[in-house]
Design a protein around this motif. Structure first.
Motif, PDB file in Angstrom:
ATOM      1  N   PHE A  34       0.678  -0.938   0.068  1.00 28.12           N
ATOM      2  CA  PHE A  34      -0.129   0.038   0.080  1.00 28.12           C
ATOM      3  C   PHE A  34       0.746   1.403  -0.061  1.00 28.12           C
ATOM      4  O   PHE A  34       0.275   2.275  -0.172  1.00 28.12           O
ATOM      5  CB  PHE A  34      -1.091  -0.222   1.232  1.00 28.12           C
ATOM      6  CG  PHE A  34      -0.490   0.218   2.508  1.00 28.12           C
ATOM      7  CD1 PHE A  34      -0.385   1.438   2.998  1.00 28.12           C
ATOM      8  CD2 PHE A  34       0.231  -0.728   3.283  1.00 28.12           C
ATOM      9  CE1 PHE A  34      -0.025   1.486   4.481  1.00 28.12           C
ATOM     10  CE2 PHE A  34       0.655  -0.836   4.770  1.00 28.12           C
ATOM     11  CZ  PHE A  34       0.656   0.570   5.022  1.00 28.12           C
ATOM     12  N   ARG A  67      -1.459   3.861  -2.856  1.00 29.85           N
ATOM     13  CA  ARG A  67      -2.615   3.489  -3.840  1.00 29.85           C
ATOM     14  C   ARG A  67      -3.829   4.841  -3.746  1.00 29.85           C
ATOM     15  O   ARG A  67      -3.855   5.316  -2.672  1.00 29.85           O
ATOM     16  CB  ARG A  67      -3.476   2.352  -3.131  1.00 29.85           C
ATOM     17  CG  ARG A  67      -2.917   0.999  -3.199  1.00 29.85           C
ATOM     18  CD  ARG A  67      -3.367  -0.115  -2.310  1.00 29.85           C
ATOM     19  NE  ARG A  67      -2.900  -1.278  -2.572  1.00 29.85           N
ATOM     20  CZ  ARG A  67      -3.141  -2.235  -3.767  1.00 29.85           C
ATOM     21  NH1 ARG A  67      -4.005  -1.758  -4.266  1.00 29.85           N
ATOM     22  NH2 ARG A  67      -2.334  -3.171  -3.862  1.00 29.85           N
ATOM     23  N   CYS A  68      -4.523   4.807  -4.787  1.00 29.73           N
ATOM     24  CA  CYS A  68      -5.272   6.062  -4.919  1.00 29.73           C
ATOM     25  C   CYS A  68      -6.468   5.694  -6.257  1.00 29.73           C
ATOM     26  O   CYS A  68      -5.812   5.624  -7.411  1.00 29.73           O
ATOM     27  CB  CYS A  68      -4.803   7.278  -5.190  1.00 29.73           C
ATOM     28  SG  CYS A  68      -5.653   8.873  -5.179  1.00 29.73           S
ATOM     29  N   PRO A  69      -7.577   5.563  -6.132  1.00 26.43           N
ATOM     30  CA  PRO A  69      -8.652   5.462  -7.274  1.00 26.43           C
ATOM     31  C   PRO A  69      -8.167   6.400  -8.496  1.00 26.43           C
ATOM     32  O   PRO A  69      -7.863   7.695  -8.047  1.00 26.43           O
ATOM     33  CB  PRO A  69      -9.809   5.739  -6.692  1.00 26.43           C
ATOM     34  CG  PRO A  69      -9.709   5.380  -5.048  1.00 26.43           C
ATOM     35  CD  PRO A  69      -8.246   6.004  -4.824  1.00 26.43           C
ATOM     36  N   GLU A  84      -9.610   9.997  -8.162  1.00 28.34           N
ATOM     37  CA  GLU A  84      -9.282  10.863  -7.009  1.00 28.34           C
ATOM     38  C   GLU A  84      -7.972  11.401  -7.544  1.00 28.34           C
ATOM     39  O   GLU A  84      -7.576  12.454  -7.072  1.00 28.34           O
ATOM     40  CB  GLU A  84      -9.472  10.168  -5.799  1.00 28.34           C
ATOM     41  CG  GLU A  84     -10.867   9.900  -5.376  1.00 28.34           C
ATOM     42  CD  GLU A  84     -10.772   9.138  -4.080  1.00 28.34           C
ATOM     43  OE1 GLU A  84      -9.682   9.203  -3.071  1.00 28.34           O
ATOM     44  OE2 GLU A  84     -11.885   8.297  -3.770  1.00 28.34           O
ATOM     45  N   TRP A  95      -2.258   4.224  -8.630  1.00 31.76           N
ATOM     46  CA  TRP A  95      -1.302   4.705  -7.763  1.00 31.76           C
ATOM     47  C   TRP A  95      -0.916   6.250  -7.909  1.00 31.76           C
ATOM     48  O   TRP A  95      -1.118   6.541  -9.088  1.00 31.76           O
ATOM     49  CB  TRP A  95      -0.021   3.919  -7.853  1.00 31.76           C
ATOM     50  CG  TRP A  95      -0.138   2.408  -7.239  1.00 31.76           C
ATOM     51  CD1 TRP A  95      -0.635   1.467  -7.675  1.00 31.76           C
ATOM     52  CD2 TRP A  95       0.278   2.160  -5.823  1.00 31.76           C
ATOM     53  NE1 TRP A  95      -0.514   0.340  -6.696  1.00 31.76           N
ATOM     54  CE2 TRP A  95       0.097   0.657  -5.894  1.00 31.76           C
ATOM     55  CE3 TRP A  95       1.205   2.789  -4.927  1.00 31.76           C
ATOM     56  CZ2 TRP A  95       0.487   0.123  -4.692  1.00 31.76           C
ATOM     57  CZ3 TRP A  95       1.400   2.109  -3.869  1.00 31.76           C
ATOM     58  CH2 TRP A  95       1.256   0.719  -3.579  1.00 31.76           C
ATOM     59  N   ASP A 142      -5.673   6.189   4.138  1.00 30.82           N
ATOM     60  CA  ASP A 142      -6.466   5.815   3.148  1.00 30.82           C
ATOM     61  C   ASP A 142      -5.859   4.838   2.149  1.00 30.82           C
ATOM     62  O   ASP A 142      -6.602   3.942   1.745  1.00 30.82           O
ATOM     63  CB  ASP A 142      -6.462   7.463   2.259  1.00 30.82           C
ATOM     64  CG  ASP A 142      -7.463   6.975   1.171  1.00 30.82           C
ATOM     65  OD1 ASP A 142      -8.627   6.785   1.396  1.00 30.82           O
ATOM     66  OD2 ASP A 142      -7.201   7.342  -0.115  1.00 30.82           O
ATOM     67  N   SER A 143      -4.533   4.891   1.862  1.00 24.44           N
ATOM     68  CA  SER A 143      -3.844   3.882   0.906  1.00 24.44           C
ATOM     69  C   SER A 143      -4.018   2.493   1.854  1.00 24.44           C
ATOM     70  O   SER A 143      -4.275   1.411   1.208  1.00 24.44           O
ATOM     71  CB  SER A 143      -2.467   4.108   0.572  1.00 24.44           C
ATOM     72  OG  SER A 143      -2.018   3.147  -0.130  1.00 24.44           O
ATOM     73  N   ARG A 191      -6.227   1.522   3.833  1.00 21.70           N
ATOM     74  CA  ARG A 191      -7.646   1.126   3.846  1.00 21.70           C
ATOM     75  C   ARG A 191      -8.192   0.434   2.433  1.00 21.70           C
ATOM     76  O   ARG A 191      -8.912  -0.646   2.412  1.00 21.70           O
ATOM     77  CB  ARG A 191      -8.941   2.342   3.932  1.00 21.70           C
ATOM     78  CG  ARG A 191      -8.980   2.639   5.258  1.00 21.70           C
ATOM     79  CD  ARG A 191      -9.882   3.851   5.623  1.00 21.70           C
ATOM     80  NE  ARG A 191     -11.350   3.002   5.434  1.00 21.70           N
ATOM     81  CZ  ARG A 191     -11.961   2.267   6.221  1.00 21.70           C
ATOM     82  NH1 ARG A 191     -11.459   2.004   7.181  1.00 21.70           N
ATOM     83  NH2 ARG A 191     -13.153   1.915   6.046  1.00 21.70           N
ATOM     84  N   GLN A 192      -7.469   0.917   1.509  1.00 21.97           N
ATOM     85  CA  GLN A 192      -7.570   0.459  -0.078  1.00 21.97           C
ATOM     86  C   GLN A 192      -7.188  -1.190  -0.169  1.00 21.97           C
ATOM     87  O   GLN A 192      -7.508  -1.909  -0.856  1.00 21.97           O
ATOM     88  CB  GLN A 192      -7.223   1.147  -1.183  1.00 21.97           C
ATOM     89  CG  GLN A 192      -7.968   2.612  -0.999  1.00 21.97           C
ATOM     90  CD  GLN A 192      -7.345   3.723  -1.998  1.00 21.97           C
ATOM     91  OE1 GLN A 192      -7.311   3.159  -3.276  1.00 21.97           O
ATOM     92  NE2 GLN A 192      -6.740   4.787  -1.497  1.00 21.97           N
ATOM     93  N   ALA A 193      -5.823  -1.348   0.556  1.00 24.50           N
ATOM     94  CA  ALA A 193      -5.306  -2.525   0.426  1.00 24.50           C
ATOM     95  C   ALA A 193      -5.651  -3.637   1.624  1.00 24.50           C
ATOM     96  O   ALA A 193      -5.615  -4.810   1.237  1.00 24.50           O
ATOM     97  CB  ALA A 193      -3.880  -2.433   0.716  1.00 24.50           C
TER      98      ALA A 193
END
Length: 123
Positions: A35, A48-50, A53, A76, A96-97, A99-101
């Motif tokens: 992450f 990580r980032c959508p 966003e 990313w 935030d990253s 949470r995504q992983a």
């Protein structure tokens, strides 16, 4: 101004996070899933980032965020550590990253971790 040691300290404080060297740089993983990385001689970080966003971040703050060419097809984004406002912003980016992983079991165990403060008190 946050630095690589702040990244390391905050990342490793997140649940089930480990550090592993990959591609000759430090990487941080939650439950084995990457992450955050510390590329460019640890002067920046990749998280990580959508994509939607990520594109908005880069347009809004190009002095802070950018997309590395070899990561353009992935969700990313890079951030210059020297450009981050403070440790609170760094912590927000890292959580935030994370949470995504993180797998569902960790998200369920830590439901408010990384959420904006106005949501952290819910529940």
């Amino acid at each position: 101004m946050p630095d690589a040691e702040d990244v390391r300290r905050i990342a490793l404080s997140l649940p089930d996070t480990t550090e592993k060297t990959a591609w000759s740089m430090p990487t941080f993983r939650v439950a084995g899933k990457m992450f955050v990385t510390l590329p460019e001689d640890e002067t920046s970080l990749a998280v990580r980032c959508p994509k939607e966003e990520r594109d908005e971040l880069v347009l809004a703050e190009p002095e802070k965020f950018w997309i590395a060419a070899h990561e353009a097809q992935f969700a990313w984004v890079r951030a210059r550590l020297a450009a981050l406002d403070d440790e609170a912003e760094l912590r927000a980016v890292l959580t935030d990253s994370w949470r995504q992983a993180a797998p569902p079991r960790l998200l369920e165990a830590h439901p408010t971790l990384g959420l904006p403060e106005d949501h952290a008190d819910v529940g």
